[in-house]
Design an enzyme around this catalytic site. Structure first.
Site, PDB file in Angstrom:
ATOM      1  N   TYR A 105       0.850  -1.200   0.000  1.00  0.00           N
ATOM      2  CA  TYR A 105       0.000   0.000   0.000  1.00  0.00           C
ATOM      3  C   TYR A 105       0.873   1.233   0.000  1.00  0.00           C
ATOM      4  O   TYR A 105       1.936   1.261   0.629  1.00  0.00           O
ATOM      5  CB  TYR A 105      -0.871   0.049   1.264  1.00  0.00           C
ATOM      6  CG  TYR A 105      -2.026  -0.906   1.276  1.00  0.00           C
ATOM      7  CD1 TYR A 105      -3.227  -0.574   0.659  1.00  0.00           C
ATOM      8  CD2 TYR A 105      -1.932  -2.127   1.927  1.00  0.00           C
ATOM      9  CE1 TYR A 105      -4.302  -1.448   0.684  1.00  0.00           C
ATOM     10  CE2 TYR A 105      -2.999  -3.002   1.967  1.00  0.00           C
ATOM     11  CZ  TYR A 105      -4.181  -2.657   1.339  1.00  0.00           C
ATOM     12  OH  TYR A 105      -5.242  -3.522   1.362  1.00  0.00           O
ATOM     13  N   TYR A 144      -0.321  -9.841   0.589  1.00  0.00           N
ATOM     14  CA  TYR A 144       0.737  -9.219   1.395  1.00  0.00           C
ATOM     15  C   TYR A 144       0.771  -9.843   2.789  1.00  0.00           C
ATOM     16  O   TYR A 144      -0.247 -10.340   3.291  1.00  0.00           O
ATOM     17  CB  TYR A 144       0.555  -7.698   1.479  1.00  0.00           C
ATOM     18  CG  TYR A 144      -0.764  -7.223   2.049  1.00  0.00           C
ATOM     19  CD1 TYR A 144      -1.003  -7.196   3.424  1.00  0.00           C
ATOM     20  CD2 TYR A 144      -1.763  -6.756   1.198  1.00  0.00           C
ATOM     21  CE1 TYR A 144      -2.207  -6.728   3.935  1.00  0.00           C
ATOM     22  CE2 TYR A 144      -2.973  -6.297   1.699  1.00  0.00           C
ATOM     23  CZ  TYR A 144      -3.177  -6.285   3.070  1.00  0.00           C
ATOM     24  OH  TYR A 144      -4.367  -5.832   3.566  1.00  0.00           O
ATOM     25  N   ARG A 154      -2.449 -12.001   3.661  1.00  0.00           N
ATOM     26  CA  ARG A 154      -3.816 -11.719   3.206  1.00  0.00           C
ATOM     27  C   ARG A 154      -3.979 -12.187   1.760  1.00  0.00           C
ATOM     28  O   ARG A 154      -3.121 -11.930   0.913  1.00  0.00           O
ATOM     29  CB  ARG A 154      -4.119 -10.201   3.228  1.00  0.00           C
ATOM     30  CG  ARG A 154      -4.118  -9.493   4.560  1.00  0.00           C
ATOM     31  CD  ARG A 154      -5.260  -9.841   5.511  1.00  0.00           C
ATOM     32  NE  ARG A 154      -6.484 -10.353   4.969  1.00  0.00           N
ATOM     33  CZ  ARG A 154      -7.525  -9.621   4.541  1.00  0.00           C
ATOM     34  NH1 ARG A 154      -7.465  -8.316   4.587  1.00  0.00           N
ATOM     35  NH2 ARG A 154      -8.620 -10.201   4.103  1.00  0.00           N
ATOM     36  N   HIS A 157      -7.135  -8.797  -2.386  1.00  0.00           N
ATOM     37  CA  HIS A 157      -8.466  -8.227  -2.117  1.00  0.00           C
ATOM     38  C   HIS A 157      -8.483  -6.748  -2.459  1.00  0.00           C
ATOM     39  O   HIS A 157      -7.444  -6.090  -2.515  1.00  0.00           O
ATOM     40  CB  HIS A 157      -8.854  -8.427  -0.647  1.00  0.00           C
ATOM     41  CG  HIS A 157      -7.902  -7.756   0.302  1.00  0.00           C
ATOM     42  ND1 HIS A 157      -6.713  -8.327   0.682  1.00  0.00           N
ATOM     43  CD2 HIS A 157      -7.941  -6.544   0.915  1.00  0.00           C
ATOM     44  CE1 HIS A 157      -6.066  -7.509   1.496  1.00  0.00           C
ATOM     45  NE2 HIS A 157      -6.772  -6.412   1.653  1.00  0.00           N
ATOM     46  N   HIS A 159     -10.544  -3.276  -1.095  1.00  0.00           N
ATOM     47  CA  HIS A 159     -11.443  -2.718  -0.084  1.00  0.00           C
ATOM     48  C   HIS A 159     -12.503  -1.853  -0.766  1.00  0.00           C
ATOM     49  O   HIS A 159     -12.194  -1.096  -1.681  1.00  0.00           O
ATOM     50  CB  HIS A 159     -10.661  -1.856   0.906  1.00  0.00           C
ATOM     51  CG  HIS A 159      -9.653  -2.627   1.707  1.00  0.00           C
ATOM     52  ND1 HIS A 159      -9.953  -3.205   2.922  1.00  0.00           N
ATOM     53  CD2 HIS A 159      -8.361  -2.921   1.468  1.00  0.00           C
ATOM     54  CE1 HIS A 159      -8.875  -3.815   3.399  1.00  0.00           C
ATOM     55  NE2 HIS A 159      -7.888  -3.667   2.528  1.00  0.00           N
TER      56      HIS A 159
HETATM   57 FE   LIG Z   1      -6.056  -4.720   2.660  1.00  0.00          FE
END
Ligand SMILES: [Fe+2]
Length: 237
Positions: A105, A144, A154, A157, A159
């Site tokens: 991110y 990640y 994870r 995905h 959000h």
């Molecule tokens: Fe996330």
């Protein structure tokens, strides 16, 4: 007349407990006291609202927000935002945010040792059309690692945040990709007890909307409230 007890039974297991110890953050985040219902007046139901005028030209194209193309697999994501009776929700604000193709991110708290992409911010937004449809272009996010438990990763995905008519009607969820082997290992995904409800968070590969020689497409419908509702989470990373 709707039999509310029937509805309650039908949606049982579709929502995660606020306190779900395998998702470690939920231990500190979950409320310890009964929730207090605040009275909802006309003001809360009708405003304040988000600013429609804030939608900019490339907000629904996460691949076109910088000078160059981001690295990764281009994708289209589309679907409908519906109410429990299947009616389209038009003018709903859909906001999305995601990691880049390397699973990073663009955020100061993300210290994952993976490269940032100078051509990818990872955030977009749009309003649903009169038919409740939304569509945006992006790149497929990478999995990640996170600190929840040893070797925790994870699944890929995106959000989603949705605002209906008023600012108090914000709902937040995550969309997953079909066939991801990390899903059965993910405490957030598995905090939803009901399997059918879990699988509603997994998008569908949509070859009808894929563009040959350019990008695949995934379909993800979101239903607000009712038996077919999408899981909504209170807070998440
Ligand atoms: Fe996330």
């Amino acid at each position: 007349m709707i039999d509310l007890s029937t509805v309650e039974t039908a949606i049982q297991g579709t929502q995660p407990d606020y306190h779900f110890p395998p998702y470690v953050s939920s231990i500190a985040r979950s409320p310890r006291l009964p929730l207090v219902l605040l009275p909802e007046t006309l003001t809360e139901r009708t405003g304040p609202v988000f600013g429609h005028g804030l939608i900019r030209e490339h907000d629904n194209d996460l691949t076109a927000q910088h000078d160059g193309d981001p690295i990764g697999e281009r994708i289209f994501v589309h679907g409908r935002v519906l109410d429990e009776d299947g009616r389209p929700l038009r003018g709903a604000l859909v906001e999305v945010w995601q990691a880049n193709a390397a699973g990073r991110y663009r955020h100061k708290v993300d210290q994952h040792d993976a490269p940032l992409d100078p051509n990818f911010s990872g955030a977009g937004r749009l309003l649903t059309g009169d038919d409740g449809r939304y569509r945006f272009k992006s790149i497929k996010p990478g999995p990640y690692p996170w600190k929840n438990h040893h070797n925790a990763w994870r699944p890929a995905h995106i959000h989603f945040s949705l605002f209906g008519a008023g600012i108090l009607s914000r709902l937040v969820t995550q969309m997953y990709f079909p066939g991801d082997p990390l899903q059965p290992l993910d405490p957030i995904f598995n905090s939803i007890p009901d399997e059918a409800a879990r699988m509603r968070l997994v998008s569908r590969l949509d070859m009808q909307r894929a563009e040959p020689d350019y990008a695949l497409a995934y379909e993800f419908d979101i239903v607000l409230r009712g038996r077919g509702d999408t899981l909504f989470e209170e807070k998440h990373r």
